[in-house]
Design a protein around this motif. Structure first.
Motif, PDB file in Angstrom:
ATOM      1  N   LEU A 117       0.644  -3.396  -7.509  1.00  0.00           N
ATOM      2  CA  LEU A 117       0.487  -3.428  -8.961  1.00  0.00           C
ATOM      3  C   LEU A 117       1.856  -3.367  -9.633  1.00  0.00           C
ATOM      4  O   LEU A 117       2.761  -2.666  -9.158  1.00  0.00           O
ATOM      5  CB  LEU A 117      -0.349  -2.242  -9.425  1.00  0.00           C
ATOM      6  CG  LEU A 117      -1.831  -2.257  -9.034  1.00  0.00           C
ATOM      7  CD1 LEU A 117      -2.478  -0.919  -9.400  1.00  0.00           C
ATOM      8  CD2 LEU A 117      -2.551  -3.402  -9.742  1.00  0.00           C
ATOM      9  N   PRO A 118       2.038  -4.078 -10.735  1.00  0.00           N
ATOM     10  CA  PRO A 118       3.319  -4.029 -11.446  1.00  0.00           C
ATOM     11  C   PRO A 118       3.757  -2.600 -11.783  1.00  0.00           C
ATOM     12  O   PRO A 118       4.945  -2.288 -11.755  1.00  0.00           O
ATOM     13  CB  PRO A 118       3.042  -4.840 -12.715  1.00  0.00           C
ATOM     14  CG  PRO A 118       1.953  -5.782 -12.323  1.00  0.00           C
ATOM     15  CD  PRO A 118       1.101  -5.030 -11.343  1.00  0.00           C
ATOM     16  N   ARG A 119       2.799  -1.742 -12.064  1.00  0.00           N
ATOM     17  CA  ARG A 119       3.127  -0.345 -12.383  1.00  0.00           C
ATOM     18  C   ARG A 119       3.843   0.335 -11.215  1.00  0.00           C
ATOM     19  O   ARG A 119       4.723   1.173 -11.418  1.00  0.00           O
ATOM     20  CB  ARG A 119       1.829   0.410 -12.718  1.00  0.00           C
ATOM     21  CG  ARG A 119       1.975   1.924 -12.877  1.00  0.00           C
ATOM     22  CD  ARG A 119       2.788   2.261 -14.140  1.00  0.00           C
ATOM     23  NE  ARG A 119       2.992   3.685 -14.273  1.00  0.00           N
ATOM     24  CZ  ARG A 119       3.929   4.380 -13.647  1.00  0.00           C
ATOM     25  NH1 ARG A 119       4.757   3.756 -12.800  1.00  0.00           N
ATOM     26  NH2 ARG A 119       4.078   5.668 -13.853  1.00  0.00           N
ATOM     27  N   THR A 170       0.837  -1.210   0.000  1.00  0.00           N
ATOM     28  CA  THR A 170       0.000   0.000   0.000  1.00  0.00           C
ATOM     29  C   THR A 170       0.865   1.249   0.000  1.00  0.00           C
ATOM     30  O   THR A 170       0.576   2.222  -0.719  1.00  0.00           O
ATOM     31  CB  THR A 170      -0.925   0.009   1.228  1.00  0.00           C
ATOM     32  OG1 THR A 170      -1.752  -1.154   1.193  1.00  0.00           O
ATOM     33  CG2 THR A 170      -1.792   1.246   1.249  1.00  0.00           C
ATOM     34  N   VAL A 171       1.928   1.253   0.796  1.00  0.00           N
ATOM     35  CA  VAL A 171       2.830   2.405   0.861  1.00  0.00           C
ATOM     36  C   VAL A 171       3.424   2.693  -0.515  1.00  0.00           C
ATOM     37  O   VAL A 171       3.467   3.851  -0.970  1.00  0.00           O
ATOM     38  CB  VAL A 171       3.946   2.152   1.893  1.00  0.00           C
ATOM     39  CG1 VAL A 171       5.000   3.266   1.841  1.00  0.00           C
ATOM     40  CG2 VAL A 171       3.364   2.039   3.299  1.00  0.00           C
ATOM     41  N   VAL A 172       3.888   1.653  -1.185  1.00  0.00           N
ATOM     42  CA  VAL A 172       4.504   1.816  -2.501  1.00  0.00           C
ATOM     43  C   VAL A 172       3.482   2.299  -3.529  1.00  0.00           C
ATOM     44  O   VAL A 172       3.770   3.140  -4.381  1.00  0.00           O
ATOM     45  CB  VAL A 172       5.164   0.487  -2.938  1.00  0.00           C
ATOM     46  CG1 VAL A 172       5.493   0.493  -4.416  1.00  0.00           C
ATOM     47  CG2 VAL A 172       6.423   0.237  -2.104  1.00  0.00           C
ATOM     48  N   THR A 173       2.270   1.779  -3.451  1.00  0.00           N
ATOM     49  CA  THR A 173       1.225   2.203  -4.377  1.00  0.00           C
ATOM     50  C   THR A 173       0.886   3.678  -4.163  1.00  0.00           C
ATOM     51  O   THR A 173       0.642   4.421  -5.119  1.00  0.00           O
ATOM     52  CB  THR A 173      -0.039   1.349  -4.192  1.00  0.00           C
ATOM     53  OG1 THR A 173       0.292  -0.022  -4.436  1.00  0.00           O
ATOM     54  CG2 THR A 173      -1.135   1.767  -5.159  1.00  0.00           C
ATOM     55  N   LEU A 174       0.886   4.122  -2.914  1.00  0.00           N
ATOM     56  CA  LEU A 174       0.547   5.507  -2.603  1.00  0.00           C
ATOM     57  C   LEU A 174       1.659   6.475  -2.989  1.00  0.00           C
ATOM     58  O   LEU A 174       1.403   7.526  -3.582  1.00  0.00           O
ATOM     59  CB  LEU A 174       0.259   5.634  -1.105  1.00  0.00           C
ATOM     60  CG  LEU A 174      -0.042   7.042  -0.580  1.00  0.00           C
ATOM     61  CD1 LEU A 174      -1.353   7.557  -1.164  1.00  0.00           C
ATOM     62  CD2 LEU A 174      -0.105   7.040   0.939  1.00  0.00           C
ATOM     63  N   LEU A 175       2.919   6.141  -2.675  1.00  0.00           N
ATOM     64  CA  LEU A 175       4.021   7.082  -2.831  1.00  0.00           C
ATOM     65  C   LEU A 175       4.827   6.896  -4.113  1.00  0.00           C
ATOM     66  O   LEU A 175       5.525   7.813  -4.531  1.00  0.00           O
ATOM     67  CB  LEU A 175       4.975   6.971  -1.631  1.00  0.00           C
ATOM     68  CG  LEU A 175       4.379   7.343  -0.275  1.00  0.00           C
ATOM     69  CD1 LEU A 175       5.405   7.125   0.823  1.00  0.00           C
ATOM     70  CD2 LEU A 175       3.911   8.790  -0.268  1.00  0.00           C
ATOM     71  N   ASN A 176       4.769   5.707  -4.703  1.00  0.00           N
ATOM     72  CA  ASN A 176       5.514   5.427  -5.933  1.00  0.00           C
ATOM     73  C   ASN A 176       6.996   5.806  -5.813  1.00  0.00           C
ATOM     74  O   ASN A 176       7.537   6.568  -6.605  1.00  0.00           O
ATOM     75  CB  ASN A 176       4.877   6.171  -7.100  1.00  0.00           C
ATOM     76  CG  ASN A 176       5.455   5.789  -8.462  1.00  0.00           C
ATOM     77  OD1 ASN A 176       5.482   6.596  -9.377  1.00  0.00           O
ATOM     78  ND2 ASN A 176       5.935   4.565  -8.604  1.00  0.00           N
ATOM     79  N   PRO A 177       7.699   5.286  -4.781  1.00  0.00           N
ATOM     80  CA  PRO A 177       9.109   5.646  -4.591  1.00  0.00           C
ATOM     81  C   PRO A 177      10.017   4.947  -5.610  1.00  0.00           C
ATOM     82  O   PRO A 177       9.667   3.932  -6.193  1.00  0.00           O
ATOM     83  CB  PRO A 177       9.398   5.151  -3.172  1.00  0.00           C
ATOM     84  CG  PRO A 177       8.490   3.966  -3.012  1.00  0.00           C
ATOM     85  CD  PRO A 177       7.236   4.325  -3.758  1.00  0.00           C
ATOM     86  N   LEU A 232       5.748 -10.615  -0.540  1.00  0.00           N
ATOM     87  CA  LEU A 232       4.406 -10.040  -0.441  1.00  0.00           C
ATOM     88  C   LEU A 232       4.277  -8.730  -1.193  1.00  0.00           C
ATOM     89  O   LEU A 232       3.225  -8.439  -1.783  1.00  0.00           O
ATOM     90  CB  LEU A 232       4.020  -9.855   1.021  1.00  0.00           C
ATOM     91  CG  LEU A 232       3.157 -10.960   1.619  1.00  0.00           C
ATOM     92  CD1 LEU A 232       1.752 -10.936   1.049  1.00  0.00           C
ATOM     93  CD2 LEU A 232       3.779 -12.335   1.387  1.00  0.00           C
ATOM     94  N   LEU A 233       5.344  -7.941  -1.189  1.00  0.00           N
ATOM     95  CA  LEU A 233       5.287  -6.651  -1.871  1.00  0.00           C
ATOM     96  C   LEU A 233       4.995  -6.830  -3.359  1.00  0.00           C
ATOM     97  O   LEU A 233       4.076  -6.208  -3.915  1.00  0.00           O
ATOM     98  CB  LEU A 233       6.604  -5.901  -1.675  1.00  0.00           C
ATOM     99  CG  LEU A 233       6.777  -4.603  -2.471  1.00  0.00           C
ATOM    100  CD1 LEU A 233       5.719  -3.587  -2.071  1.00  0.00           C
ATOM    101  CD2 LEU A 233       8.175  -4.031  -2.251  1.00  0.00           C
TER     102      LEU A 233
END
Length: 406
Positions: free
Chosen positions: A360-362, A326-333, A354-355
């Motif tokens: 999402l692959p994007r 969720t963090v990665v999807t929100l912040l797109n680091p 799990l990540l």
């Protein structure tokens, strides 16, 4: 070509001595000619403002650079920030351990000390002891106390950056709302005899992220560091600045509910930290008869290849990885860095499992998932950098130059 001189937003012919210093420090303009071009100031005005910085000891001339004129001539003399004119003190508090150092203005370590310091003993005692550590470190490094320009402190709790006070810290009993800045400044004076200096306080994960991003990933515009030790927290650096939220609570992912019933130290049930932190893994090992009382004990077991610790660390990594999707999807680091006691192959493997499964692959196409480079020194480096960026910001440079009478 004229343009904005720095973060101040002042236009052409309005660049101050502080703006010129920032241009030199950032590398955007490192000769007199380049400063004229970027700011639109005349040669005489640039010279006058640089002279103030030379008199303060903050700038120096370096080697000759490229010839600036197409007609040839003498090489342009480069300008450099003089990182030797002062030093910074930095400290990183964990729940039962601390690390302190004397740093140069450019981040080099002159002296360092680590030892037991228990936050549950309360802020007055802990900060008083840090003052003693600082005095000893200055003597060891061969620096006078009046060379110190500021102190940076990392703490394991949310911090209101405007006041420097921790706000309802789950693992720092007795520290809520305490005046850390004033007490540490007094402790420095008590043990060194020097005048008080500015003290800056921030969350440890924030400062770890800041230190790691600046030294290893300066071009990464969205950087996330997750510290997994006694608790779990994240530091976020966006466009070179720490993102703290409205009152310092950003990145407190250890208290995201994950559906479990385990009781967290914050008083709630089902927090991520209650099931996947170093403390949680240590508790499960102890229940199984393995001697472990803290995240640092788990780290030692992992280093020794203990099979049960390895399995539990991987499981904890999977639980954290589920939240990080969720963090990665929100912040797109561009970089997701894992740090702390559990930052090793088993935990990292679990995070990745799990990540990449849940995000999402994007969101992960251009993501690097890595472990810390600076290790236990990351928060010290970040704390030192925070002090330097604060004291040498253009508007503060003007105040300090006036105070120096230059």
């Amino acid at each position: 070509m004229a343009g904005r001189p720095g973060r101040t937003g002042r236009g052409v012919n309005q660049a101050s001595a502080g703006d010129l210093l920032e241009l030199v420090r950032s590398g955007r303009a490192t000769t007199r000619g380049a400063l004229q071009e970027v700011t639109g100031l005349s040669r005489a005005t640039v010279g006058q403002r640089l002279e103030r910085l030379f008199r303060a000891g903050w700038l120096r001339e370096g080697a000759g650079g490229p010839v600036e004129s197409p007609q040839g001539g003498r090489p342009a003399v480069t300008l450099e920030f003089d990182g030797a004119h002062a030093v910074v003190l930095a400290a990183d508090l964990d729940t039962r351990h601390a690390r302190a150092a004397v740093l140069s203005l450019t981040g080099e370590t002159h002296a360092e000390h680590s030892g037991t310091l228990v936050v549950e003993d309360g802020p007055d005692a802990v900060l008083g002891e840090l003052g003693r550590w600082f005095a000893d470190l200055l003597q060891k490094a061969g620096h006078r106390a009046d060379e110190v320009c500021g102190i940076g402190l990392a703490v394991p709790g949310p911090v209101d950056s405007e006041t420097g006070r921790v706000v309802q810290p789950p693992i720092m009993p007795g520290w809520d709302g305490y005046g850390i800045r004033g007490r540490l400044a007094r402790a420095f004076t008590e043990h060194t005899g020097a005048a008080a200096v500015p003290v800056l306080v921030d969350n440890d994960a924030n400062l770890m992220a800041y230190g790691e991003q600046r030294t290893g990933y300066p071009d990464c515009s969205a950087f996330v560091l997750v510290k997994v030790s006694t608790g779990i927290g994240a530091g976020v650096v966006v466009d070179g600045s720490v993102y703290r939220g409205v009152d310092g609570g950003a990145g407190d992912i250890g208290h995201i509910r994950v559906g479990a019933e385990a009781l967290c130290r914050c008083g709630s049930r089902g927090c991520l930290a209650a099931v996947a932190s170093g403390g949680a893994v240590a508790r499960r090992l102890a229940e199984a008869g393995v001697a472990a009382a803290s995240g640092s004990d788990v780290r030692a077991l992992l280093a020794a290849g203990h099979p049960q610790a390895t399995a539990l660390a991987r499981e904890a990594g999977r639980q954290v990885g589920d939240v990080l999707a969720t963090v990665v999807t929100l912040l797109n680091p561009g970089v997701l860095m894992i740090a702390g006691d559990l930052a090793g192959t088993p935990f990292l493997t679990g995070v990745r499992e799990l990540l990449y499964q849940r995000a999402l692959p994007r969101s992960t196409a251009h993501l690097d998932v890595v472990t810390a480079r600076l290790g236990e020194r990351a928060a010290l480096v970040g704390a030192g950098a925070l002090v330097v960026e604060h004291l040498y910001a253009p508007e503060r440079v003007e105040e300090r130059l006036r105070a120096l009478g230059v």
